[in-house]
Design a protein around this motif. Structure first.
Motif, PDB file in Angstrom:
ATOM      1  N   GLN A  20       0.854  -1.183   0.000  1.00 22.73           N
ATOM      2  CA  GLN A  20       0.000   0.000   0.000  1.00 22.73           C
ATOM      3  C   GLN A  20       0.893   1.238   0.000  1.00 22.73           C
ATOM      4  OE1 GLN A  20      -3.256  -0.499  -0.045  1.00 22.73           O
ATOM      5  NE2 GLN A  20      -4.008   1.539   0.174  1.00 22.73           N
ATOM      6  N   VAL A  21       0.676   2.118  -0.936  1.00 29.59           N
ATOM      7  CA  VAL A  21       1.434   3.358  -1.022  1.00 29.59           C
ATOM      8  C   VAL A  21       0.777   4.396  -0.124  1.00 29.59           C
ATOM      9  CG1 VAL A  21       2.173   5.218  -2.554  1.00 29.59           C
ATOM     10  CG2 VAL A  21       2.204   2.858  -3.353  1.00 29.59           C
ATOM     11  N   ARG A  22       1.615   5.057   0.660  1.00 32.83           N
ATOM     12  CA  ARG A  22       1.127   6.114   1.558  1.00 32.83           C
ATOM     13  C   ARG A  22       1.593   7.468   1.030  1.00 32.83           C
ATOM     14  NH1 ARG A  22       3.543   2.329   5.511  1.00 32.83           N
ATOM     15  NH2 ARG A  22       5.300   3.735   5.279  1.00 32.83           N
ATOM     16  N   PRO A  23       0.881   8.536   1.353  1.00 34.82           N
ATOM     17  CA  PRO A  23       1.265   9.862   0.856  1.00 34.82           C
ATOM     18  C   PRO A  23       2.719  10.227   1.143  1.00 34.82           C
ATOM     19  CG  PRO A  23      -0.921   9.961   1.818  1.00 34.82           C
ATOM     20  CD  PRO A  23      -0.384   8.579   2.102  1.00 34.82           C
ATOM     21  N   GLU A  24       3.232   9.844   2.288  1.00 37.67           N
ATOM     22  CA  GLU A  24       4.615  10.193   2.634  1.00 37.67           C
ATOM     23  C   GLU A  24       5.638   9.458   1.764  1.00 37.67           C
ATOM     24  OE1 GLU A  24       3.168   7.226   5.837  1.00 37.67           O
ATOM     25  OE2 GLU A  24       2.336   8.984   4.835  1.00 37.67           O
ATOM     26  N   ASP A  25       5.222   8.407   1.075  1.00 41.53           N
ATOM     27  CA  ASP A  25       6.134   7.670   0.204  1.00 41.53           C
ATOM     28  C   ASP A  25       6.636   8.522  -0.958  1.00 41.53           C
ATOM     29  OD1 ASP A  25       5.934   5.407   1.785  1.00 41.53           O
ATOM     30  OD2 ASP A  25       4.378   4.484   0.541  1.00 41.53           O
ATOM     31  N   PHE A  26       5.862   9.527  -1.371  1.00 38.85           N
ATOM     32  CA  PHE A  26       6.270  10.375  -2.484  1.00 38.85           C
ATOM     33  C   PHE A  26       7.438  11.280  -2.119  1.00 38.85           C
ATOM     34  CE2 PHE A  26       2.016   9.001  -3.439  1.00 38.85           C
ATOM     35  CZ  PHE A  26       2.149   8.571  -4.738  1.00 38.85           C
ATOM     36  N   GLU A  44      -3.655   1.402 -14.746  1.00 39.02           N
ATOM     37  CA  GLU A  44      -4.621   1.682 -13.679  1.00 39.02           C
ATOM     38  C   GLU A  44      -3.889   2.050 -12.384  1.00 39.02           C
ATOM     39  OE1 GLU A  44      -8.191  -0.519 -11.197  1.00 39.02           O
ATOM     40  OE2 GLU A  44      -7.567  -1.369 -13.112  1.00 39.02           O
ATOM     41  N   ASN A  45      -2.870   1.263 -12.032  1.00 41.03           N
ATOM     42  CA  ASN A  45      -2.093   1.575 -10.830  1.00 41.03           C
ATOM     43  C   ASN A  45      -1.359   2.900 -10.966  1.00 41.03           C
ATOM     44  OD1 ASN A  45      -1.322  -1.893 -10.532  1.00 41.03           O
ATOM     45  ND2 ASN A  45      -2.803  -0.775  -9.312  1.00 41.03           N
ATOM     46  N   LEU A  46      -0.826   3.163 -12.161  1.00 33.96           N
ATOM     47  CA  LEU A  46      -0.124   4.421 -12.390  1.00 33.96           C
ATOM     48  C   LEU A  46      -1.066   5.610 -12.225  1.00 33.96           C
ATOM     49  CD1 LEU A  46       2.536   5.816 -13.168  1.00 33.96           C
ATOM     50  CD2 LEU A  46       1.841   5.566 -15.562  1.00 33.96           C
ATOM     51  N   ALA A  47      -2.281   5.497 -12.737  1.00 34.79           N
ATOM     52  CA  ALA A  47      -3.265   6.582 -12.597  1.00 34.79           C
ATOM     53  C   ALA A  47      -3.602   6.819 -11.127  1.00 34.79           C
ATOM     54  CB  ALA A  47      -4.528   6.256 -13.394  1.00 34.79           C
ATOM     55  N   GLU A  48      -3.736   5.752 -10.363  1.00 34.06           N
ATOM     56  CA  GLU A  48      -4.005   5.897  -8.928  1.00 34.06           C
ATOM     57  C   GLU A  48      -2.838   6.573  -8.222  1.00 34.06           C
ATOM     58  OE1 GLU A  48      -5.069   2.033  -7.394  1.00 34.06           O
ATOM     59  OE2 GLU A  48      -6.749   1.854  -8.782  1.00 34.06           O
ATOM     60  N   LEU A  49      -1.616   6.197  -8.577  1.00 35.51           N
ATOM     61  CA  LEU A  49      -0.439   6.832  -7.982  1.00 35.51           C
ATOM     62  C   LEU A  49      -0.376   8.317  -8.331  1.00 35.51           C
ATOM     63  CD1 LEU A  49       2.213   4.055  -8.634  1.00 35.51           C
ATOM     64  CD2 LEU A  49       1.371   4.804  -6.391  1.00 35.51           C
ATOM     65  N   LYS A  50      -0.682   8.647  -9.589  1.00 34.96           N
ATOM     66  CA  LYS A  50      -0.671  10.052 -10.002  1.00 34.96           C
ATOM     67  C   LYS A  50      -1.717  10.862  -9.246  1.00 34.96           C
ATOM     68  CE  LYS A  50       1.288   9.508 -14.605  1.00 34.96           C
ATOM     69  NZ  LYS A  50       1.080   9.635 -16.057  1.00 34.96           N
ATOM     70  N   ALA A  51      -2.871  10.268  -8.987  1.00 33.31           N
ATOM     71  CA  ALA A  51      -3.926  10.964  -8.237  1.00 33.31           C
ATOM     72  C   ALA A  51      -3.485  11.218  -6.798  1.00 33.31           C
ATOM     73  CB  ALA A  51      -5.212  10.150  -8.263  1.00 33.31           C
ATOM     74  N   GLN A  61      -0.349  11.407  -5.802  1.00 34.75           N
ATOM     75  CA  GLN A  61       0.762  12.358  -5.845  1.00 34.75           C
ATOM     76  C   GLN A  61       0.274  13.786  -6.094  1.00 34.75           C
ATOM     77  OE1 GLN A  61       3.691  12.050  -9.053  1.00 34.75           O
ATOM     78  NE2 GLN A  61       5.310  12.199  -7.508  1.00 34.75           N
ATOM     79  N   ALA A  62      -0.813  13.947  -6.825  1.00 31.17           N
ATOM     80  CA  ALA A  62      -1.355  15.282  -7.078  1.00 31.17           C
ATOM     81  C   ALA A  62      -1.788  15.954  -5.778  1.00 31.17           C
ATOM     82  CB  ALA A  62      -2.526  15.204  -8.049  1.00 31.17           C
ATOM     83  N   ARG A  63      -2.249  15.155  -4.829  1.00 27.61           N
ATOM     84  CA  ARG A  63      -2.676  15.686  -3.533  1.00 27.61           C
ATOM     85  C   ARG A  63      -1.527  15.761  -2.535  1.00 27.61           C
ATOM     86  NH1 ARG A  63      -6.456  11.745  -4.758  1.00 27.61           N
ATOM     87  NH2 ARG A  63      -5.681  10.387  -3.106  1.00 27.61           N
ATOM     88  N   ASN A  64      -0.431  15.053  -2.820  1.00 27.14           N
ATOM     89  CA  ASN A  64       0.707  14.961  -1.902  1.00 27.14           C
ATOM     90  C   ASN A  64       2.004  15.031  -2.699  1.00 27.14           C
ATOM     91  OD1 ASN A  64      -0.863  13.981   0.635  1.00 27.14           O
ATOM     92  ND2 ASN A  64      -1.545  12.658  -1.021  1.00 27.14           N
ATOM     93  N   PRO A  65       2.319  16.205  -3.233  1.00 26.60           N
ATOM     94  CA  PRO A  65       3.505  16.299  -4.080  1.00 26.60           C
ATOM     95  C   PRO A  65       4.769  15.846  -3.336  1.00 26.60           C
ATOM     96  CG  PRO A  65       2.259  18.346  -4.108  1.00 26.60           C
ATOM     97  CD  PRO A  65       1.658  17.475  -3.054  1.00 26.60           C
ATOM     98  N   GLY A  66       5.660  15.294  -4.089  1.00 25.85           N
ATOM     99  CA  GLY A  66       6.932  14.856  -3.535  1.00 25.85           C
ATOM    100  C   GLY A  66       7.920  14.686  -4.663  1.00 25.85           C
ATOM    101  N   LYS A  67       9.079  14.196  -4.309  1.00 21.92           N
ATOM    102  CA  LYS A  67      10.152  14.070  -5.287  1.00 21.92           C
ATOM    103  C   LYS A  67      10.064  12.807  -6.140  1.00 21.92           C
ATOM    104  CE  LYS A  67      13.132  11.749  -2.001  1.00 21.92           C
ATOM    105  NZ  LYS A  67      14.360  11.732  -1.265  1.00 21.92           N
ATOM    106  N   ALA A  68       9.214  11.871  -5.777  1.00 25.64           N
ATOM    107  CA  ALA A  68       9.175  10.574  -6.461  1.00 25.64           C
ATOM    108  C   ALA A  68       8.808  10.716  -7.931  1.00 25.64           C
ATOM    109  CB  ALA A  68       8.192   9.637  -5.769  1.00 25.64           C
ATOM    110  N   ARG A  69       9.564  10.022  -8.752  1.00 25.06           N
ATOM    111  CA  ARG A  69       9.266   9.891 -10.172  1.00 25.06           C
ATOM    112  C   ARG A  69       8.399   8.646 -10.312  1.00 25.06           C
ATOM    113  NH1 ARG A  69      13.259   7.489 -14.598  1.00 25.06           N
ATOM    114  NH2 ARG A  69      14.079   6.547 -12.724  1.00 25.06           N
ATOM    115  N   LEU A  70       7.349   8.727 -11.101  1.00 30.35           N
ATOM    116  CA  LEU A  70       6.460   7.588 -11.324  1.00 30.35           C
ATOM    117  C   LEU A  70       6.736   7.005 -12.705  1.00 30.35           C
ATOM    118  CD1 LEU A  70       3.110   9.117 -10.014  1.00 30.35           C
ATOM    119  CD2 LEU A  70       4.779   7.731  -8.763  1.00 30.35           C
ATOM    120  N   GLU A  71       6.861   5.693 -12.765  1.00 29.78           N
ATOM    121  CA  GLU A  71       7.141   5.009 -14.029  1.00 29.78           C
ATOM    122  C   GLU A  71       6.368   3.701 -14.088  1.00 29.78           C
ATOM    123  OE1 GLU A  71       8.989   5.920 -16.591  1.00 29.78           O
ATOM    124  OE2 GLU A  71      10.127   7.578 -15.751  1.00 29.78           O
ATOM    125  N   LEU A  72       6.096   3.261 -15.296  1.00 25.84           N
ATOM    126  CA  LEU A  72       5.590   1.914 -15.504  1.00 25.84           C
ATOM    127  C   LEU A  72       6.786   0.959 -15.537  1.00 25.84           C
ATOM    128  CD1 LEU A  72       2.929   2.467 -18.282  1.00 25.84           C
ATOM    129  CD2 LEU A  72       2.506   1.523 -16.004  1.00 25.84           C
TER     130      LEU A  72
END
Length: 93
Positions: free
Chosen positions: A1-7, A19-26, A28-39
């Motif tokens: 489970q990804v938590r907001p602080e993970d970003f 689908e998972n990438l879209a959920e992660l982007k959503a 991250q939009a509410r909890n910006p961070g340094k994490a790069r998201l990739e498939l």
């Protein structure tokens, strides 16, 4: 489970499918961070697919295909991380 602080905690978060990438982007939009998201498949060097398929729909061959794909993508991911010292993984002693 990804938590907001993970970003903020991680530099890279890898998703297996769109689908998972879209959920992660959503999240991250509410909890910006340094994490790069990739498939995960973005790192594959010898497979021309854009997401990891669900192996349950392909019988034994489906599992073999997913294993081959993930081995390829993991090797590419390691190469990617190794090409830039700022992306290196921490070493646990």
């Amino acid at each position: 489970q990804v938590r907001p602080e993970d970003f903020d905690r991680f530099d890279l978060i890898v998703a297996m499918d769109h689908e998972n990438l879209a959920e992660l982007k959503a999240i991250q939009a509410r909890n910006p961070g340094k994490a790069r998201l990739e498939l995960m498949c973005a790192f594959a060097r010898h497979h021309d697919v854009d997401e990891v398929p669900d192996p349950y729909y392909g019988g034994k061959q489906g599992f073999d295909r997913v294993l081959d794909l993930l081995e390829d993508a993991c090797a590419g991911l390691l190469d990617d991380l190794g090409s830039d010292p700022s992306k290196s993984l921490p070493v646990n002693d």
